[in-house]
Every structure is written in C-alpha cells, then in structure tokens.
Design an enzyme around this catalytic site. Structure first.
Site, PDB file in Angstrom:
ATOM      1  N   ASP A  73       9.956   2.299   2.853  1.00  0.00           N
ATOM      2  CA  ASP A  73       9.211   1.329   3.075  1.00  0.00           C
ATOM      3  C   ASP A  73       9.643   0.100   1.871  1.00  0.00           C
ATOM      4  OD1 ASP A  73       7.606   2.344   4.951  1.00  0.00           O
ATOM      5  OD2 ASP A  73       6.052   2.919   3.497  1.00  0.00           O
ATOM      6  N   GLY A  74      10.259   0.613   0.846  1.00  0.00           N
ATOM      7  CA  GLY A  74      10.717  -0.404  -0.139  1.00  0.00           C
ATOM      8  C   GLY A  74      11.959  -1.115   0.302  1.00  0.00           C
ATOM      9  N   ASP A 148       1.619  -7.272  -1.085  1.00  0.00           N
ATOM     10  CA  ASP A 148       0.804  -7.774  -2.233  1.00  0.00           C
ATOM     11  C   ASP A 148       1.249  -8.645  -3.106  1.00  0.00           C
ATOM     12  OD1 ASP A 148       2.102  -5.879  -3.927  1.00  0.00           O
ATOM     13  OD2 ASP A 148       0.715  -4.053  -3.076  1.00  0.00           O
ATOM     14  N   ALA A 212      -8.501  -0.726 -12.714  1.00  0.00           N
ATOM     15  CA  ALA A 212      -9.190  -0.042 -13.605  1.00  0.00           C
ATOM     16  C   ALA A 212     -10.105  -1.202 -14.513  1.00  0.00           C
ATOM     17  CB  ALA A 212      -7.985   0.374 -14.823  1.00  0.00           C
TER      18      ALA A 212
END
Length: 291
Positions: A73-74, A148, A212
C-alpha cells in the site's frame, strides 16, 4: 465495451529484494496482451531494468493510460499522489503485507489482468485530502494525501495542545500525542490503529481521530468532507505535520494546519467481482472462527 488500454506503466517497490524478475515477468505478460509497456523512472533506475522506456510520473500521465503498481500500500500511496491530477487508473498487485489498496495477489495476476485489459473490471474513485500549513497569514507548506494528514509530537517530546475548528465553528481544544484527519481510504491505516472507525470509501466524509488523548472524552468523529478542518498549534515541542507519512513540515506555536477535500481523486481498477467487504474480511481476519 473494450477498455482502450494501449500503454501501461509499471511501478514497483524497488527496495524489495528480488523484485526485478517479478516486474519483468509482469511487463512481458502485458506485452503479450498487446500493450506497450514502460517503467516508472525510479523503479527502472533502482532495479537496473533497461529494456523498457523509463518515464517520470508526469510523462506517465501524458503517455500512458494504465499504471500497474507492484508492491504494498505504501508503493500505491506514493504513486497515487504523483498521478492523481493526471487521472491515470491504477491496478495494484500485492507484494507487501496488508494490501488494502493493492488487492491482486501476485500469484493470481495473470488471471486478474487479462480480463481487465480486455475491459472487464470494477472501477472506483477514492477521495484525497489537500493539506496546508499557515504561519503569520502566509501559506508555507502544502501536500496531498490519499490516506491522512497527521499532526503529532516528536518522538521524545511531551503532549501537544491543539485547537480544532471545522470551518468557522470551534470544536475543541485537546491535549494528546497528536491528531489524524483521514479519508475513507485512510480509515484502515493509522487512524484504525488509533481507535478510529472504518469508513466505507463510498461515503463523502472523513474522520478526525485523537492520538492517545489526555482526556478520554475526546473521541473520534466522522465529518462531512465539504468543509475545512483547521488544526492550530497551541502548545508543545517538536510538533510536525505529515501527509501520508511523507512531506514532513515542522510546526511552531501559532501555526495552523488546514485540511480540505482535494479536487483530485484516485481511480482504482479491480477484477470483476471485487468486494470492499471481502477485502476487510481477509485483511482484518473477520472470518476467524467461521466453520
């Protein structure tokens, strides 16, 4: 209806050991199917392939009508950004690990590609993000993403404080390791690891996922892709923005990252019968326990 494919470009994960004979095998198969074949310039240079024309992504967009991407995918993400404005359709042959968007196993490429070249395939469009960094009223950086845009702290730094606005509406201030703005394609990448939902690529939206977060009430949110997400840097050291884990931009207090839907899209071609849900089932092992 015939596909009209005449000239295919091959893009490969040239860092992978032993990739050259794999790429050449696929190239000669495409020639047997009646296509002219070229190699993407960096793929040819780094694998030592000399029997085919080597084209830059810009030349590929002008001269080719199909790109066959061999890798993970990269590899697909990298060339998709380069070719998005050329609207060149992409076919992915998986030589990586996950393969959410390179979905044809190498051992099955002949059975998959032959009917596709003849015009029998599924097609889909994937949305992309445009991201910018603004400082003191000036745009200092821009990038394009299929997966993203991530704003995050450095490896040794503490939490960052971010202000999130959607259009002219203030949404939240949050302290966290960072924030992800992901497309539906990116919802199965870093955003999924950070606890975000999976978003079907047919949905006109994106997800905003805290990394986080210091406050448990800061939860992922799904937004329409018609507005602009603005991420302001309030506090924190060694903050950066990256676009599909590339194109790092160092950020300062007061900088703002602006993310919106790109006018460019990526066109993927799949074998007939391809299913997004079957891809999820295989890659996420949702069949475990089924007898």
């Amino acid at each position: 209806m015939p596909s009209g494919f005449r000239h295919a470009a091959i893009v490969g994960k040239f860092q992978a050991r032993g990739i050259r004979p794999v790429l050449e095998e696929i190239a000669y198969f495409l020639i047997q199917q009646g296509l002219e074949v070229s190699f993407e310039f960096e793929t040819a240079r780094n694998t030592g392939v000399t029997d085919f024309d080597a084209l830059t992504p810009q030349e590929m967009g002008a001269r080719c009508d199909l790109a066959v991407v061999v890798g993970g995918d990269g590899t697909m993400l990298g060339i998709a950004r380069e070719l998005a404005r050329a609207r060149l359709p992409l076919v992915g042959i998986n030589q990586g690990r996950l393969g959410f968007i390179t979905d044809i196993p190498f051992g099955q490429y002949k059975e998959a590609l032959a009917p596709m070249i003849a015009g029998d395939y599924e097609t889909e469009q994937r949305s992309m993000l445009e991201g910018e960094v603004w400082r003191d009223g000036e745009r200092i950086f821009e990038g394009l993403s299929l997966n993203d845009v991530v704003v995050s702290r450095g490896a040794t730094a503490s939490m960052v404080e971010l202000r999130i606005d959607v259009g002219d509406d203030f949404v939240a201030n949050m302290r966290a390791d960072g924030l992800i703005v992901a497309t539906p394609t990116g919802s199965t990448a870093y955003a999924l690891s950070a606890g975000g939902p999976i978003l079907h690529p047919g949905i006109g939206g994106w997800i905003v996922v805290p990394i986080a977060s210091h406050t448990l009430s800061n939860r992922p949110i799904v937004l329409p892709d018609t507005g602009e997400v603005r991420i302001g840097i309030v506090a924190g050291k060694d903050v950066s923005a990256n676009f599909d884990m590339h194109n790092l931009a160092s950020l300062m207090h007061g900088d703002q990252v602006r993310v919106r839907r790109s006018a460019s899209t990526v066109r993927f071609l799949h074998p007939r019968g391809w299913s997004y849900y079957a891809t999820l089932r295989r890659k996420l092992r949702w069949y475990d326990g089924v007898v």
